[in-house]
Design a protein around this motif. Sequence first.
Motif, short mmCIF file in Angstrom:
data_model
loop_
_atom_site.label_atom_id
_atom_site.label_comp_id
_atom_site.label_asym_id
_atom_site.label_seq_id
_atom_site.Cartn_x
_atom_site.Cartn_y
_atom_site.Cartn_z
N THR A 1 43.65 40.08 28.69
CA THR A 1 43.52 41.18 29.66
C THR A 1 42.08 41.30 30.14
O THR A 1 41.82 41.44 31.33
N PHE A 2 41.14 41.25 29.21
CA PHE A 2 39.74 41.40 29.59
C PHE A 2 39.23 40.16 30.30
O PHE A 2 38.36 40.24 31.18
N ALA A 3 39.78 39.01 29.97
CA ALA A 3 39.45 37.80 30.71
C ALA A 3 39.92 37.93 32.16
O ALA A 3 39.20 37.55 33.10
N LEU A 4 41.11 38.47 32.35
CA LEU A 4 41.62 38.64 33.71
C LEU A 4 40.77 39.62 34.50
O LEU A 4 40.47 39.39 35.69
N LEU A 5 40.36 40.72 33.89
CA LEU A 5 39.45 41.66 34.58
C LEU A 5 38.21 40.93 35.08
O LEU A 5 37.75 41.14 36.21
N ALA A 6 37.66 40.06 34.23
CA ALA A 6 36.43 39.36 34.58
C ALA A 6 36.63 38.32 35.67
O ALA A 6 35.70 38.03 36.43
N LEU A 7 37.83 37.77 35.77
CA LEU A 7 38.07 36.67 36.70
C LEU A 7 38.62 37.12 38.05
O LEU A 7 38.60 36.36 39.01
N ASN B 1 31.86 40.36 25.60
CA ASN B 1 31.38 39.33 26.53
C ASN B 1 32.20 39.31 27.81
O ASN B 1 31.65 39.19 28.91
N LEU B 2 33.50 39.43 27.67
CA LEU B 2 34.36 39.38 28.85
C LEU B 2 34.21 40.63 29.71
O LEU B 2 34.18 40.55 30.95
N SER B 3 34.08 41.80 29.08
CA SER B 3 33.93 43.02 29.88
C SER B 3 32.54 43.09 30.53
O SER B 3 32.39 43.62 31.63
N ARG B 4 31.53 42.55 29.86
CA ARG B 4 30.23 42.46 30.51
C ARG B 4 30.31 41.56 31.74
O ARG B 4 29.73 41.86 32.79
N ALA B 5 31.03 40.44 31.61
CA ALA B 5 31.19 39.54 32.76
C ALA B 5 31.84 40.27 33.92
O ALA B 5 31.44 40.11 35.09
N VAL C 1 50.39 48.20 26.61
CA VAL C 1 50.30 48.69 27.99
C VAL C 1 49.50 47.73 28.86
O VAL C 1 49.94 47.33 29.94
N HIS C 2 48.31 47.33 28.38
CA HIS C 2 47.54 46.47 29.28
C HIS C 2 48.05 45.03 29.30
O HIS C 2 47.75 44.28 30.23
N GLY C 3 48.88 44.66 28.34
CA GLY C 3 49.59 43.39 28.46
C GLY C 3 50.58 43.43 29.63
O GLY C 3 50.72 42.45 30.37
N TYR C 4 51.26 44.55 29.80
CA TYR C 4 52.14 44.71 30.96
C TYR C 4 51.33 44.69 32.26
O TYR C 4 51.76 44.13 33.27
N TRP C 5 50.13 45.32 32.25
CA TRP C 5 49.28 45.26 33.44
C TRP C 5 48.92 43.82 33.77
O TRP C 5 48.97 43.41 34.94
N LEU C 6 48.57 43.04 32.76
CA LEU C 6 48.24 41.64 32.98
C LEU C 6 49.40 40.90 33.66
O LEU C 6 49.23 40.21 34.66
N LEU C 7 50.60 41.08 33.12
CA LEU C 7 51.76 40.39 33.70
C LEU C 7 52.06 40.88 35.10
O LEU C 7 52.39 40.08 35.99
N ALA C 8 51.96 42.18 35.32
CA ALA C 8 52.22 42.72 36.66
C ALA C 8 51.24 42.16 37.67
O ALA C 8 51.60 41.84 38.82
N THR C 9 49.98 42.02 37.27
CA THR C 9 48.96 41.47 38.15
C THR C 9 49.22 40.00 38.45
O THR C 9 49.14 39.56 39.60
N ALA D 1 31.51 31.95 29.68
CA ALA D 1 31.48 30.70 28.93
C ALA D 1 31.52 30.94 27.43
O ALA D 1 32.09 30.14 26.67
N ALA D 2 30.94 32.05 26.98
CA ALA D 2 30.88 32.33 25.55
C ALA D 2 32.24 32.71 24.97
O ALA D 2 32.52 32.41 23.80
N SER D 3 33.09 33.34 25.76
CA SER D 3 34.32 33.90 25.16
C SER D 3 35.62 33.53 25.86
O SER D 3 36.69 33.69 25.26
N LEU D 4 35.58 33.03 27.08
CA LEU D 4 36.83 32.64 27.74
C LEU D 4 37.60 31.58 26.95
O LEU D 4 38.85 31.65 26.90
#
Length: 336
Positions: free
Chosen positions: A329-335, A278-282, A60-68, A311-314
């Motif tokens: 997906t979590f990288a995209l949320l952070a960016l 790490n990504l969700s904290r960012a 599901v959140h892979g589809y969200w990533l692509l839609a975004t 920087a730690a996880s991207l």
Amino acid sequence: MIDTSLTPNLAARFARLALSHLTREYPNKLDHVLSKRGDLESPRELHPIFFGSFDWHSCVHGYWLLATLVRLFPEIDETVSIRDLFDAQLTAAKVKGEVRYLERKSTATFERPYGWAWLLMLAAELNRHSAKNAKKWNDALRPLADAFSDRFQAFLPKATYPIRVGTHFNSAFAITLAMEYAEVSSDAVLRKTLATKARAWFRNDADCQAWEPGGDDFLSSALMEAECMRRVLGPSAFSGWLDRFLPRLAVREPAALFRPAIVSDRSDGKIAHLDGLNLSRAWCWRSIAQTWPASDPRRGIALDATEKHLAASLPHVAGDYMGEHWLATFALLALL
């Protein structure tokens, strides 16, 4: 320091990652109850749309990533493949199959609340699109979004206690994502239900000790609660709440919130969760930072924590399927 901006090249890389696994049926970790022999079916038979990406919620959140990405970067080469995938998968008939699965007696707690929230997040993103084919995808998905909105509204009033873990069951994360859908879709009833429960659960919390990370966390219990309340409260009320909740933030305490988690084995599906932490904290730090003016030293502290965690996880969103099927997906949320 690595580049932590969302460029077209990075967007294309994320898109290729998602396209590589959204229709990859195996390996697959089902959230499925067998009530009788005939209930033993393949992932694709059970879930006509969300059968890939190792598990239902990651699909599901892979589809969200692509839609975004297709909305923000329509010029990338992957746009054609994304639209073809959505045309093939986000159809009324296949959505009906997903809804039919929810009608089984054994599915009351299916994907609660993480998958519920991500499905609504996907629906919120499709709501933002203006292209004709996107309206078709959005209209097709609506019955599934309605089903999960109804589930939130039925469940939250009887949920006496929040769940504060750093994994899929985190209550603050689910409310945060569902709030996005309620606001984008102008669903005032759902928004009121979410906000009422968040206030009941979290408004009196103070002096958070931040006992994290746990060994398989991908969410910060502390920062996720703060991000949830940022969404629920107005700016003035949130400022006072945050001062009580994290009273020593200006001196970087609790210290655990400012130190990226160590990921010792990215082939271990649970340990790989820590890259997600790490990504969700960012993501949370960057969002919270925007509530302070540039002159407030806490803004700089929060943005510095954002950069350190990115920087730690991207650099590790790809490499092993245990992380590759969901970390972008979590990288995209952070960016964003």
